[in-house]
Design a protein around this motif. Structure first.
Motif, PDB file in Angstrom:
ATOM      1  N   UNK A   1       0.822  -1.224   0.000  1.00  0.00           N
ATOM      2  CA  UNK A   1       0.000   0.000   0.000  1.00  0.00           C
ATOM      3  C   UNK A   1       0.845   1.258   0.000  1.00  0.00           C
ATOM      4  N   UNK A   2       2.150   1.107   0.168  1.00  0.00           N
ATOM      5  CA  UNK A   2       3.017   2.276   0.241  1.00  0.00           C
ATOM      6  C   UNK A   2       2.759   3.130   1.457  1.00  0.00           C
ATOM      7  N   UNK A   3       2.264   2.525   2.517  1.00  0.00           N
ATOM      8  CA  UNK A   3       1.995   3.258   3.747  1.00  0.00           C
ATOM      9  C   UNK A   3       0.627   3.891   3.802  1.00  0.00           C
ATOM     10  N   UNK A   4      -0.196   3.708   2.763  1.00  0.00           N
ATOM     11  CA  UNK A   4      -1.532   4.311   2.744  1.00  0.00           C
ATOM     12  C   UNK A   4      -2.501   3.590   3.682  1.00  0.00           C
ATOM     13  N   UNK A   5      -2.281   2.296   3.907  1.00  0.00           N
ATOM     14  CA  UNK A   5      -3.146   1.520   4.800  1.00  0.00           C
ATOM     15  C   UNK A   5      -2.543   1.540   6.196  1.00  0.00           C
ATOM     16  N   UNK A   6      -3.365   1.831   7.193  1.00  0.00           N
ATOM     17  CA  UNK A   6      -2.893   1.906   8.575  1.00  0.00           C
ATOM     18  C   UNK A   6      -2.530   0.507   9.093  1.00  0.00           C
ATOM     19  N   UNK A   7      -1.760   0.506  10.146  1.00  0.00           N
ATOM     20  CA  UNK A   7      -1.370  -0.760  10.766  1.00  0.00           C
ATOM     21  C   UNK A   7      -2.607  -1.524  11.241  1.00  0.00           C
ATOM     22  N   UNK A   8      -3.572  -0.803  11.829  1.00  0.00           N
ATOM     23  CA  UNK A   8      -4.774  -1.461  12.345  1.00  0.00           C
ATOM     24  C   UNK A   8      -5.547  -2.141  11.230  1.00  0.00           C
ATOM     25  N   UNK A   9      -5.742  -1.463  10.113  1.00  0.00           N
ATOM     26  CA  UNK A   9      -6.474  -2.047   9.001  1.00  0.00           C
ATOM     27  C   UNK A   9      -5.702  -3.219   8.406  1.00  0.00           C
ATOM     28  N   UNK A  10      -4.377  -3.075   8.295  1.00  0.00           N
ATOM     29  CA  UNK A  10      -3.562  -4.174   7.764  1.00  0.00           C
ATOM     30  C   UNK A  10      -3.664  -5.406   8.658  1.00  0.00           C
ATOM     31  N   UNK A  11      -3.669  -5.185   9.978  1.00  0.00           N
ATOM     32  CA  UNK A  11      -3.790  -6.303  10.917  1.00  0.00           C
ATOM     33  C   UNK A  11      -5.149  -6.980  10.798  1.00  0.00           C
ATOM     34  N   UNK A  12      -6.217  -6.162  10.626  1.00  0.00           N
ATOM     35  CA  UNK A  12      -7.557  -6.742  10.491  1.00  0.00           C
ATOM     36  C   UNK A  12      -7.668  -7.571   9.216  1.00  0.00           C
ATOM     37  N   UNK A  13      -7.124  -7.067   8.124  1.00  0.00           N
ATOM     38  CA  UNK A  13      -7.165  -7.806   6.856  1.00  0.00           C
ATOM     39  C   UNK A  13      -6.342  -9.088   6.942  1.00  0.00           C
ATOM     40  N   UNK A  14      -5.165  -8.993   7.558  1.00  0.00           N
ATOM     41  CA  UNK A  14      -4.308 -10.170   7.698  1.00  0.00           C
ATOM     42  C   UNK A  14      -4.965 -11.227   8.590  1.00  0.00           C
ATOM     43  N   UNK A  15      -5.625 -10.779   9.650  1.00  0.00           N
ATOM     44  CA  UNK A  15      -6.298 -11.711  10.557  1.00  0.00           C
ATOM     45  C   UNK A  15      -7.420 -12.454   9.846  1.00  0.00           C
ATOM     46  N   UNK A  16      -8.178 -11.732   9.011  1.00  0.00           N
ATOM     47  CA  UNK A  16      -9.268 -12.370   8.266  1.00  0.00           C
ATOM     48  C   UNK A  16      -8.724 -13.391   7.271  1.00  0.00           C
ATOM     49  N   UNK A  17      -7.639 -13.044   6.571  1.00  0.00           N
ATOM     50  CA  UNK A  17      -7.044 -13.954   5.605  1.00  0.00           C
ATOM     51  C   UNK A  17      -6.482 -15.201   6.301  1.00  0.00           C
ATOM     52  N   UNK A  18      -5.882 -14.984   7.462  1.00  0.00           N
ATOM     53  CA  UNK A  18      -5.343 -16.120   8.230  1.00  0.00           C
ATOM     54  C   UNK A  18      -6.465 -17.024   8.708  1.00  0.00           C
ATOM     55  N   UNK A  19      -7.537 -16.445   9.204  1.00  0.00           N
ATOM     56  CA  UNK A  19      -8.682 -17.234   9.678  1.00  0.00           C
ATOM     57  C   UNK A  19      -9.295 -18.045   8.549  1.00  0.00           C
ATOM     58  N   UNK A  20      -9.424 -17.427   7.376  1.00  0.00           N
ATOM     59  CA  UNK A  20      -9.994 -18.146   6.228  1.00  0.00           C
ATOM     60  C   UNK A  20      -9.131 -19.346   5.837  1.00  0.00           C
ATOM     61  N   UNK A  21      -7.814 -19.187   5.940  1.00  0.00           N
ATOM     62  CA  UNK A  21      -6.907 -20.272   5.552  1.00  0.00           C
ATOM     63  C   UNK A  21      -6.856 -21.392   6.602  1.00  0.00           C
ATOM     64  N   UNK A  22      -6.857 -21.021   7.893  1.00  0.00           N
ATOM     65  CA  UNK A  22      -6.626 -21.996   8.953  1.00  0.00           C
ATOM     66  C   UNK A  22      -7.896 -22.586   9.539  1.00  0.00           C
ATOM     67  N   UNK A  23      -9.045 -21.959   9.319  1.00  0.00           N
ATOM     68  CA  UNK A  23     -10.293 -22.473   9.895  1.00  0.00           C
ATOM     69  C   UNK A  23     -10.582 -23.908   9.506  1.00  0.00           C
ATOM     70  N   UNK A  24     -10.421 -24.295   8.222  1.00  0.00           N
ATOM     71  CA  UNK A  24     -10.682 -25.709   7.873  1.00  0.00           C
ATOM     72  C   UNK A  24      -9.784 -26.690   8.628  1.00  0.00           C
ATOM     73  N   UNK A  25      -8.564 -26.267   8.945  1.00  0.00           N
ATOM     74  CA  UNK A  25      -7.647 -27.145   9.685  1.00  0.00           C
ATOM     75  C   UNK A  25      -8.103 -27.284  11.132  1.00  0.00           C
ATOM     76  N   UNK A  26      -8.376 -26.149  11.789  1.00  0.00           N
ATOM     77  CA  UNK A  26      -8.792 -26.180  13.187  1.00  0.00           C
ATOM     78  C   UNK A  26     -10.142 -26.882  13.361  1.00  0.00           C
TER      79      UNK A  26
END
Length: 304
Positions: free
Chosen positions: A141-166
């Motif tokens: 994003x070149x710094x345009x996306x805040x850390x909080x928003x980046x963390x929320x997006x990353x958390x959602x992507x991680x949950x989508x990937x790992x939920x079937x395993x858990x």
């Protein structure tokens, strides 16, 4: 002087029963205050391990354990109850890892550490995926996306990937495995109160610190867990040297016996015509589990 016993068998009800009979017989004959148990085992039942250690704690003033080779799992529970442990370069203790029935395999058992290892691996992988996505989002994003928003997006992507395993983890199995590991912990705590040999963090380390069931805890490692780790005396080396074939590896059938001076030379003498040179120890006649009760008059180590 003290009584000397050899236990080379899985830790279980039958072995405990045999040992209890030997102890009762020997105490009625000699009333010796101390006991040396030579223990060789891959492990077995935590309940039986606790019973064996408790029996020797309550019967003798001093309970000494010698591990000449392999002494794993429930064998380590017995070691926690010993006032002193004898080890050398060939000795191996193991983590407090109970062996649980594997419902997917007939006559098979699985390690109680498997669930803990699975959670640790999944947690590490989840954090790695989350960190990877969050950093990539920020950089892209070149710094345009805040850390909080980046963390929320990353958390959602991680949950989508790992939920079937858990979702494949069974809460009942997880709870059962945790309970069984807790049993080993609680037995260890109770035995340590009497033996006073394990160090303050020893039981926690034995349950949580080591990565696998077959991890080798040698003499040097054991010295960081127990206060009293001694080397075998010359007399003990002589005794064990005369019965090497019963002490250098665990027997699948098992042998539980009390040793006399005469039997130190061979705890199960057999007629020569019954033995063939090409037979292994397990195949030779007369190796089934049994008990012989008697005392040691001269060959018992000096600290017994």
């Amino acid at each position: 002087m003290g009584n000397v016993g050899l236990y080379n068998a899985p830790i279980g009800d039958e072995g405990f029963s045999d040992l209890a009979a030997a102890v009762a017989e020997r105490q009625s004959e000699s009333n010796r205050p101390n006991c040396l148990l030579i223990l060789v085992t891959f492990g077995g039942s935590a309940n039986s391990g606790y019973q064996i250690a408790r029996l020797l704690q309550q019967t003798y003033k001093k309970f000494i354990l010698f591990a000449p080779s392999t002494c794993k799992s429930a064998g380590t529970i017995v070691a926690l109850g010993a006032h002193s442990i004898i080890m050398d370069v060939f000795s191996e203790l193991g983590p407090l890892d109970v062996q649980l029935p594997d419902k997917d395999e007939l006559f098979s058992r699985k390690s109680g550490l498997a669930t803990r290892s699975s959670f640790e691996a999944l947690a590490q992988e989840s954090f790695s995926i989350f960190s990877h996505h969050m950093l990539n989002i920020k950089l892209a994003s070149g710094g345009l996306i805040t850390f909080r928003l980046a963390a929320e997006l990353a958390a959602k992507m991680t949950a989508d990937l790992m939920s079937p395993v858990f979702s494949q983890l069974n809460p009942d199995v997880i709870g059962s495995d945790f309970r069984d590991l807790s049993v080993a912990t609680e037995y260890g705590v109770r035995l340590a109160k009497v033996s006073k040999n394990p160090k303050d963090d020893a039981i926690t380390r034995l349950v949580e610190f080591y990565p696998s069931h077959d991890f080798i805890i040698d003499k040097d490692e054991a010295a960081s867990l127990f206060y009293s780790i001694e080397e075998p005396s010359l007399e003990l080396y002589t005794l064990v040297g005369n019965i090497t074939r019963h002490t250098y590896r665990p027997l699948s059938i098992g042998l539980v016996t009390a040793l006399t001076q005469h039997e130190v030379e061979d705890p199960e003498p057999k007629p020569k015509d019954e033995l063939n040179d090409d037979q292994s120890d397990e195949e030779r006649p007369g190796t089934e589990s049994r008990v012989e009760q008697a005392g040691v008059d001269e060959d018992c180590p000096s600290d017994c």
